[in-house]
Design an enzyme around this catalytic site. Structure first.
Site, PDB file in Angstrom:
ATOM      1  CE  LYS A 171      -4.293   1.676   0.845  1.00  0.00           C
ATOM      2  NZ  LYS A 171      -5.002   2.044  -0.336  1.00  0.00           N
ATOM      3  CE  LYS A 219      -3.272 -11.876  -4.124  1.00  0.00           C
ATOM      4  NZ  LYS A 219      -4.203 -12.355  -3.184  1.00  0.00           N
ATOM      5  CE  LYS A 249     -11.427 -10.536  -2.471  1.00  0.00           C
ATOM      6  NZ  LYS A 249     -11.833 -11.020  -1.206  1.00  0.00           N
TER       7      LYS A 249
HETATM    8  N1  AQP Z   1      -4.568 -15.637  -6.678  1.00  0.00           N
HETATM    9  C1  AQP Z   1      -4.668 -16.433  -5.628  1.00  0.00           C
HETATM   10  N2  AQP Z   1      -4.071 -17.646  -5.664  1.00  0.00           N
HETATM   11  C2  AQP Z   1      -4.162 -18.487  -4.591  1.00  0.00           C
HETATM   12  N3  AQP Z   1      -4.855 -18.197  -3.470  1.00  0.00           N
HETATM   13  C3  AQP Z   1      -5.454 -17.008  -3.409  1.00  0.00           C
HETATM   14  N4  AQP Z   1      -6.198 -16.421  -2.452  1.00  0.00           N
HETATM   15  C4  AQP Z   1      -6.581 -15.198  -2.867  1.00  0.00           C
HETATM   16  N5  AQP Z   1      -6.107 -14.954  -4.097  1.00  0.00           N
HETATM   17  C5  AQP Z   1      -5.396 -16.062  -4.466  1.00  0.00           C
HETATM   18  C6  AQP Z   1      -6.529 -17.041  -1.183  1.00  0.00           C
HETATM   19  O1  AQP Z   1      -7.930 -17.006  -1.019  1.00  0.00           O
HETATM   20  C7  AQP Z   1      -8.231 -16.905   0.366  1.00  0.00           C
HETATM   21  C8  AQP Z   1      -9.237 -15.816   0.611  1.00  0.00           C
HETATM   22  O2  AQP Z   1      -8.730 -14.607   0.157  1.00  0.00           O
HETATM   23  P1  AQP Z   1      -9.175 -13.212   0.733  1.00  0.00           P
HETATM   24  O3  AQP Z   1     -10.145 -12.589  -0.174  1.00  0.00           O
HETATM   25  O4  AQP Z   1      -9.597 -13.295   2.123  1.00  0.00           O
HETATM   26  O5  AQP Z   1      -7.821 -12.492   0.702  1.00  0.00           O
HETATM   27  P2  AQP Z   1      -6.950 -11.973  -0.412  1.00  0.00           P
HETATM   28  O6  AQP Z   1      -5.724 -12.781  -0.496  1.00  0.00           O
HETATM   29  O7  AQP Z   1      -6.758 -10.564  -0.023  1.00  0.00           O
HETATM   30  O8  AQP Z   1      -7.763 -12.117  -1.787  1.00  0.00           O
HETATM   31  P3  AQP Z   1      -7.760 -11.100  -2.958  1.00  0.00           P
HETATM   32  O9  AQP Z   1      -8.648 -11.545  -4.033  1.00  0.00           O
HETATM   33  O10 AQP Z   1      -6.353 -10.828  -3.368  1.00  0.00           O
HETATM   34  O11 AQP Z   1      -8.427  -9.819  -2.329  1.00  0.00           O
HETATM   35  P4  AQP Z   1      -7.912  -8.349  -2.174  1.00  0.00           P
HETATM   36  O12 AQP Z   1      -7.801  -7.806  -3.551  1.00  0.00           O
HETATM   37  O13 AQP Z   1      -9.005  -7.698  -1.397  1.00  0.00           O
HETATM   38  O14 AQP Z   1      -6.590  -8.372  -1.495  1.00  0.00           O
HETATM   39  C9  AQP Z   1      -6.919 -16.653   1.089  1.00  0.00           C
HETATM   40  O15 AQP Z   1      -6.492 -17.879   1.670  1.00  0.00           O
HETATM   41  C10 AQP Z   1      -5.983 -16.245   0.003  1.00  0.00           C
HETATM   42  O16 AQP Z   1      -4.645 -16.632   0.269  1.00  0.00           O
END
Ligand code: AQP
Length: 335
Positions: A114, A197, A200
């Site tokens: 960030k 990766k 969202k």
């Molecule tokens: N690209 C990914 N590959 C493998 N695992 C992933 N996870 C997320 N993206 C990938 C895993 O999904 C679980 C839930 O994710 P989360 O939404 O709680 O957290 P995150 O990692 O923050 O997911 P995002 O999509 O990347 O959201 P934002 O953009 O809000 O940060 C976790 O176990 C995560 O590891």
């Protein structure tokens, strides 16, 4: 040997994507049937770092609850709950913040990422403290394993550091050190941009429960081999996002092999590869999509599942919190 596992999903966006599913949720569902106890929760307090709109937050939470249940979290087998329904998460988080240094927290990648794009004045304390709340989420339930994607590894390691600092100070094994359970092959699912990766907030996702139209758009926006200009040019399959997604979603192995062979030779266009990927996606997730539609109609059932889950989670969480408070000298006067 893993006996108890716990994990959560943040409702920071409206729906889960295939990175969440193959990177974490699929493994979580499998664990339900193979170990003694599993706990899964919707980490709604974590969503506050980015979602400051009441309606949006409520929608996101409902969507993630529905997604999780539709994908197979079984409230008969797992304790399934909403983080904010268990106040012990916040209480333990305040306590644990005292057993980790500020400089250690500055090394956490969510904060560093960030900071790379925003000034300190634009970073809220919720984001800075997020890994401590996550440590509390985990340590409250004393799990042996935390099934997550690779991006969460650093947070599970921080959880272990906090638990170790705490245990060292209070002289006993009060908090159990959890292991991250990360798939070597699926721990990091690449996004449709083929570089970062799937995430969202980066918008490089393929959804699971979005409309066919949206999923089509996401699949058709997918990067392929950047060096292939025409369909008749020989193409590269390794590391090519459309083929990574075919390997995950397409249950027709013959079709995948044929597409790969023709792609390498230069005798198939991206459109056919993507059309077939869309079909494979819709086939793979069809049973889950149907289940979700059924669940959507049953608000009472959702409420009951969450109420029961919160009750069971609170029972476990208060055992740990009592132990911690007793150890540090916050013995309860009232009960
Ligand atoms: N690209 C990914 N590959 C493998 N695992 C992933 N996870 C997320 N993206 C990938 C895993 O999904 C679980 C839930 O994710 P989360 O939404 O709680 O957290 P995150 O990692 O923050 O997911 P995002 O999509 O990347 O959201 P934002 O953009 O809000 O940060 C976790 O176990 C995560 O590891």
């Amino acid at each position: 040997m893993i006996k108890r596992a716990l994990s959560g999903i943040t409702p920071s966006g409206s729906n889960l994507h295939i990175g969440n599913y193959f990177g974490a949720v699929k493994q979580q569902i499998e664990l339900q049937n193979s170990i003694d106890q599993t706990l899964y929760f919707v980490a709604d307090l974590h969503a506050l770092t980015t979602v400051h709109d009441k309606e949006q937050l409520q929608n996101n939470i409902r969507n993630v609850v529905l997604d999780y249940l539709a994908l197979g979290v079984d409230p008969e087998k797992s304790i399934f709950f909403r983080q904010s329904d268990v106040p012990q998460h916040c209480e333990l988080s305040v306590i644990l913040a005292n057993y980790i240094s500020f400089s250690h927290m500055q090394r956490m990648h969510a904060y560093k990422d960030k900071l790379a794009n925003d000034s300190e004045a634009d970073i809220n304390m919720g984001l800075f403290n997020y890994p401590i709340l996550m440590a509390a989420d985990i340590l409250l339930y004393q799990p042996d394993g935390v099934p997550v994607g690779e991006d969460q590894k650093q947070h599970v390691e921080l959880t272990r550091d906090i638990a170790q600092n705490f245990n060292k100070r209070y002289g006993s094994e009060i908090l159990k050190l959890p292991e991250p359970l990360i798939s070597k092959t699926l721990g990091k699912i690449i996004g449709t941009d083929g570089v970062r990766k799937m995430s969202k907030s980066l918008g490089n996702v393929i959804g699971i429960f979005d409309s066919e139209e949206i999923i089509r758009k996401q699949i058709f926006s997918c990067f392929t081999d950047p060096n292939r200009i025409k369909a008749t040019d020989p193409g590269k399959v390794e590391g090519n996002p459309v083929f990574i997604f075919h390997d995950l979603l397409n249950q027709n192995q013959e079709e995948v092999d044929d597409l790969k062979a023709r792609y390498i030779k230069g005798s198939v266009g991206d459109v056919e590869v993507k059309e077939k990927l869309l079909k494979a996606h819709l086939t793979y997730f069809q049973p889950f999509r149907e289940k979700r539609k059924e669940l959507e109609k049953n608000n009472k059932l959702l409420e009951n599942i969450l109420r029961q889950g919160a009750q069971r989670a609170q029972n476990l969480a208060s055992e740990t919190l009592n132990k911690v408070e007793e150890a540090i000298g916050l013995t309860k006067v009232f009960n």
